[in-house]
Design a protein around this motif. Structure first.
Motif, PDB file in Angstrom:
ATOM      1  N   ALA A 176       3.850   3.264  -9.611  1.00 57.62           N
ATOM      2  CA  ALA A 176       4.693   2.066  -9.581  1.00 57.62           C
ATOM      3  C   ALA A 176       3.843   0.839  -9.876  1.00 57.62           C
ATOM      4  N   LEU A 177       2.587   0.875  -9.460  1.00 56.22           N
ATOM      5  CA  LEU A 177       1.678  -0.246  -9.702  1.00 56.22           C
ATOM      6  C   LEU A 177       1.217  -0.273 -11.154  1.00 56.22           C
ATOM      7  N   HIS A 178       1.094   0.897 -11.706  1.00 56.66           N
ATOM      8  CA  HIS A 178       0.552   1.087 -13.050  1.00 56.66           C
ATOM      9  C   HIS A 178       1.137   0.093 -14.058  1.00 56.66           C
ATOM     10  N   GLY A 179       2.461   0.066 -14.120  1.00 54.08           N
ATOM     11  CA  GLY A 179       3.101  -0.856 -15.065  1.00 54.08           C
ATOM     12  C   GLY A 179       3.527  -2.137 -14.371  1.00 54.08           C
ATOM     13  N   GLY A 180       2.897  -2.481 -13.266  1.00 52.43           N
ATOM     14  CA  GLY A 180       3.307  -3.659 -12.512  1.00 52.43           C
ATOM     15  C   GLY A 180       4.437  -3.298 -11.566  1.00 52.43           C
ATOM     16  N   LYS A 181       5.550  -3.972 -11.705  1.00 55.54           N
ATOM     17  CA  LYS A 181       6.687  -3.787 -10.802  1.00 55.54           C
ATOM     18  C   LYS A 181       7.422  -2.475 -11.102  1.00 55.54           C
ATOM     19  N   PRO A 182       8.176  -1.976 -10.105  1.00 57.07           N
ATOM     20  CA  PRO A 182       9.063  -0.854 -10.422  1.00 57.07           C
ATOM     21  C   PRO A 182      10.138  -1.299 -11.419  1.00 57.07           C
ATOM     22  N   VAL A 183      10.747  -0.335 -12.082  1.00 57.09           N
ATOM     23  CA  VAL A 183      11.765  -0.629 -13.086  1.00 57.09           C
ATOM     24  C   VAL A 183      12.926  -1.432 -12.491  1.00 57.09           C
ATOM     25  N   ARG A 184      13.256  -1.136 -11.239  1.00 55.36           N
ATOM     26  CA  ARG A 184      14.348  -1.873 -10.568  1.00 55.36           C
ATOM     27  C   ARG A 184      13.847  -2.554  -9.304  1.00 55.36           C
ATOM     28  N   ASP A 185      14.471  -3.690  -8.965  1.00 56.02           N
ATOM     29  CA  ASP A 185      14.151  -4.357  -7.707  1.00 56.02           C
ATOM     30  C   ASP A 185      14.857  -3.683  -6.542  1.00 56.02           C
ATOM     31  N   SER A 186      16.111  -3.285  -6.783  1.00 53.83           N
ATOM     32  CA  SER A 186      16.891  -2.686  -5.696  1.00 53.83           C
ATOM     33  C   SER A 186      17.098  -1.196  -5.956  1.00 53.83           C
ATOM     34  N   TYR A 187      17.283  -0.468  -4.852  1.00 55.96           N
ATOM     35  CA  TYR A 187      17.425   0.987  -4.934  1.00 55.96           C
ATOM     36  C   TYR A 187      18.812   1.349  -5.460  1.00 55.96           C
ATOM     37  N   LEU A 188      18.867   2.186  -6.453  1.00 58.66           N
ATOM     38  CA  LEU A 188      20.143   2.640  -7.021  1.00 58.66           C
ATOM     39  C   LEU A 188      20.458   4.024  -6.470  1.00 58.66           C
ATOM     40  N   PRO A 189      21.571   4.182  -5.702  1.00 51.84           N
ATOM     41  CA  PRO A 189      21.869   5.507  -5.146  1.00 51.84           C
ATOM     42  C   PRO A 189      22.304   6.484  -6.240  1.00 51.84           C
ATOM     43  N   TYR A 190      22.339   7.779  -5.937  1.00 51.88           N
ATOM     44  CA  TYR A 190      22.739   8.759  -6.965  1.00 51.88           C
ATOM     45  C   TYR A 190      24.241   8.812  -7.141  1.00 51.88           C
ATOM     46  N   GLY A 191      24.967   8.370  -6.107  1.00 49.69           N
ATOM     47  CA  GLY A 191      26.427   8.361  -6.199  1.00 49.69           C
ATOM     48  C   GLY A 191      26.976   7.343  -5.224  1.00 49.69           C
ATOM     49  N   ASP A 204      20.654   1.801 -18.020  1.00 50.90           N
ATOM     50  CA  ASP A 204      19.440   1.532 -18.803  1.00 50.90           C
ATOM     51  C   ASP A 204      18.189   1.602 -17.928  1.00 50.90           C
ATOM     52  N   ASP A 205      18.298   1.107 -16.701  1.00 49.70           N
ATOM     53  CA  ASP A 205      17.155   1.160 -15.781  1.00 49.70           C
ATOM     54  C   ASP A 205      16.749   2.611 -15.512  1.00 49.70           C
ATOM     55  N   VAL A 206      17.743   3.475 -15.298  1.00 46.55           N
ATOM     56  CA  VAL A 206      17.423   4.882 -15.034  1.00 46.55           C
ATOM     57  C   VAL A 206      16.720   5.479 -16.252  1.00 46.55           C
ATOM     58  N   ILE A 207      17.260   5.200 -17.427  1.00 46.86           N
ATOM     59  CA  ILE A 207      16.664   5.742 -18.658  1.00 46.86           C
ATOM     60  C   ILE A 207      15.223   5.232 -18.817  1.00 46.86           C
ATOM     61  N   THR A 208      15.035   3.943 -18.615  1.00 38.66           N
ATOM     62  CA  THR A 208      13.685   3.356 -18.721  1.00 38.66           C
ATOM     63  C   THR A 208      12.748   3.986 -17.681  1.00 38.66           C
ATOM     64  N   ILE A 228       6.907  13.980  -9.592  1.00 31.20           N
ATOM     65  CA  ILE A 228       7.804  13.263 -10.498  1.00 31.20           C
ATOM     66  C   ILE A 228       8.970  12.672  -9.716  1.00 31.20           C
ATOM     67  N   PHE A 229       9.473  13.442  -8.776  1.00 28.92           N
ATOM     68  CA  PHE A 229      10.570  12.978  -7.920  1.00 28.92           C
ATOM     69  C   PHE A 229      10.160  11.718  -7.157  1.00 28.92           C
ATOM     70  N   LYS A 230       8.969  11.790  -6.553  1.00 28.10           N
ATOM     71  CA  LYS A 230       8.484  10.647  -5.764  1.00 28.10           C
ATOM     72  C   LYS A 230       8.244   9.431  -6.651  1.00 28.10           C
ATOM     73  N   ALA A 231       7.724   9.669  -7.852  1.00 28.14           N
ATOM     74  CA  ALA A 231       7.465   8.569  -8.780  1.00 28.14           C
ATOM     75  C   ALA A 231       8.776   7.881  -9.173  1.00 28.14           C
ATOM     76  N   LEU A 232       9.832   8.676  -9.376  1.00 32.64           N
ATOM     77  CA  LEU A 232      11.137   8.090  -9.720  1.00 32.64           C
ATOM     78  C   LEU A 232      11.690   7.279  -8.548  1.00 32.64           C
ATOM     79  N   GLN A 233      11.493   7.785  -7.341  1.00 33.20           N
ATOM     80  CA  GLN A 233      11.912   7.021  -6.154  1.00 33.20           C
ATOM     81  C   GLN A 233      11.197   5.681  -6.089  1.00 33.20           C
ATOM     82  N   LYS A 234       9.904   5.699  -6.451  1.00 35.38           N
ATOM     83  CA  LYS A 234       9.120   4.459  -6.434  1.00 35.38           C
ATOM     84  C   LYS A 234       9.613   3.451  -7.460  1.00 35.38           C
ATOM     85  N   GLU A 235      10.291   3.957  -8.476  1.00 39.88           N
ATOM     86  CA  GLU A 235      10.904   3.053  -9.464  1.00 39.88           C
ATOM     87  C   GLU A 235      12.266   2.556  -8.980  1.00 39.88           C
ATOM     88  N   ASN A 236      12.611   2.914  -7.730  1.00 38.53           N
ATOM     89  CA  ASN A 236      13.908   2.548  -7.118  1.00 38.53           C
ATOM     90  C   ASN A 236      15.096   3.254  -7.756  1.00 38.53           C
TER      91      ASN A 236
END
Ligand SMILES: *Cc1c(COP(=O)(O)O)cnc(C)c1O
Length: 400
Positions: A8-23, A384-388, A325-333
């Motif tokens: 999450a630090l690698h590219g600076g901020k996570p892709v999203r500021d807020s957490y997006l639920p799966y449903g 788009d955030d999920v795709i990114t 990979i799962f944890k990394a995606l969570q870190k991207e919110n």
């Protein structure tokens, strides 16, 4: 790559500021108004709105009868009861489902027998069902996993041949079609769930649809303690206050408050389905050229209702496993999830004696899958955030 924080630090901020639920549910002013109307009416439970909601679902899916329940799980319990599943009966089902599917067999003292899944659709495999059928087999419970219908031509013909009842757990599949027929009247009984992550919601709630009058009457009775007040059905006296408990049953009634919400939600069902299908298509398009992930396989003769969008990791193209990979995606919110842990691997089922290894495709699939957020209220930006986020994380762990 040692620390997960690194990513999450690698590219600076996570892709999203807020957490997006799966449903997530989609409620609007109309829904609120519908519920408020019931709250100020004469009935808040077992009033007129229950049958209006039942009629709406029955006519939407093209079934003769529908019976509402307090949850999808209660509805499955009732369906197994109506199918007369009892001790010494075996019921074949899939391990890639929510525990409620096979639990409903246990509620009726039956024995769940797990058939492996098709390695691409993740639905119960007709080939795997065949060798499991024996004299004890009473029923098959299919699951239209992610919203893609199971293989009904083969399953219904095997069931017919051996006199088995088919119950469809269509918790994911409101509005899905199999060979141009809507899910809801293909199996002997079909269950829909109205949990907030499903297509429409009543908070908690479920429904069974069927074309069979005998099942219909059993379901009604089971929902209400097995009690009847119908003078035509009473066995003994016919006093004005008299009623009889004639069968086993529960209080599994849905309230009119819930039914009003469900009925109002049905106004949006076409929009809900269109949005889910549009977003799934966009995910497919965004990921189709990435070697590292496999997009969901769809039978050409089915039209999924897209409850879930599940990617499969192609391990040979990735430096890390699913957990990283799962944890990394969570870190991207990004609210990723896994559907499902094979049911028989849960400690309770292990205690009942189920062995690891009985459904190898299910176990292998479970190791590789990740569910991405998908719900109609998501914005284009969320999508788009999920795709990114997926592209960022996957390229980080890619072997290329
Ligand atoms: C949601 C769900 C259920 C249970 O429905 P509830 O309404 O939550 O009781 C059962 N089976 C599957 C596959 C589900 O997704």
């Amino acid at each position: 790559m040692k620390s997960k924080d690194h990513l999450a630090l690698h590219g600076g901020k996570p892709v999203r500021d807020s957490y997006l639920p799966y449903g997530k549910q989609w409620l609007d002013e109309e829904d609120v108004k519908a519920v408020t109307n019931v709250l100020t009416s004469d009935y808040i439970t077992t009033g007129p709105v229950i049958s209006e909601f039942e009629d709406a679902i029955a006519s939407f899916v093209g079934a003769k009868y529908a019976v509402a329940f307090s949850s999808g799980t209660a509805a499955l319990h009732a369906a197994c009861f109506a199918a007369r599943i009892k001790e010494s009966d075996e019921v074949i089902t899939t391990p890639i489902t929510f525990a409620a599917t096979s639990n409903s067999i246990l509620y009726n003292n039956g024995t769940p027998v797990f058939a492996d899944i098709h390695p691409q659709t993740y639905n119960i495999s007709p080939k795997a069902i065949k060798p499991l059928i024996n004299k004890k087999t009473k029923a098959i419970i299919t699951v239209d996993f992610t919203g893609q219908p199971a293989e009904y031509d083969e399953i219904m013909s095997q069931a017919k041949k051996h006199g088995l009842i088919v119950i469809d757990d269509a918790a994911h599949a409101l509005g899905a079609t199999y060979k141009d027929q809507l899910i809801g009247s293909i199996a002997d009984m079909t269950m829909f769930s109205f949990h907030p992550v499903k297509h429409i919601t009543t908070g908690e709630g479920g429904m069974i649809t069927t074309n069979n009058k005998e099942y219909y009457e059993k379901l009604l009775s089971f929902r209400n303690h097995g009690i009847t007040r119908n003078p035509m059905k009473l066995q003994r006296r016919n006093e004005p206050w008299y009623y009889e408990m004639q069968d086993f049953g529960f209080n599994y009634r849905m309230t009119d408050i819930q039914a009003a919400l469900g009925l109002s939600q049905m106004q949006k069902i076409d929009t809900i389905l269109a949005k889910r299908r549009e977003y799934a298509k966009k995910y497919n398009h965004a990921f189709e050229k990435m070697d590292e992930i496999i997009t969901p396989f769809q039978q050409t003769y089915s039209n999924s209702s897209w409850h879930l969008y599940i990617i499969r990791l192609n391990s040979s193209k990735l430096k890390s496993g699913r957990t990283e990979i799962f944890k990394a995606l969570q870190k991207e919110n990004i609210g990723v999830n896994v559907h499902y842990i094979p049911v028989y691997l849960h400690p309770f089922y292990q205690k009942l004696g189920y062995q690891k290894g009985v459904c190898p495709h299910a176990e292998q699939t479970y190791q590789k899958i990740i569910t991405l957020p998908l719900f109609p209220k998501m914005s284009e930006q969320d999508l788009d955030d999920v795709i990114t986020g997926v592209k960022k994380v996957i390229s980080y762990y890619s072997i290329y």
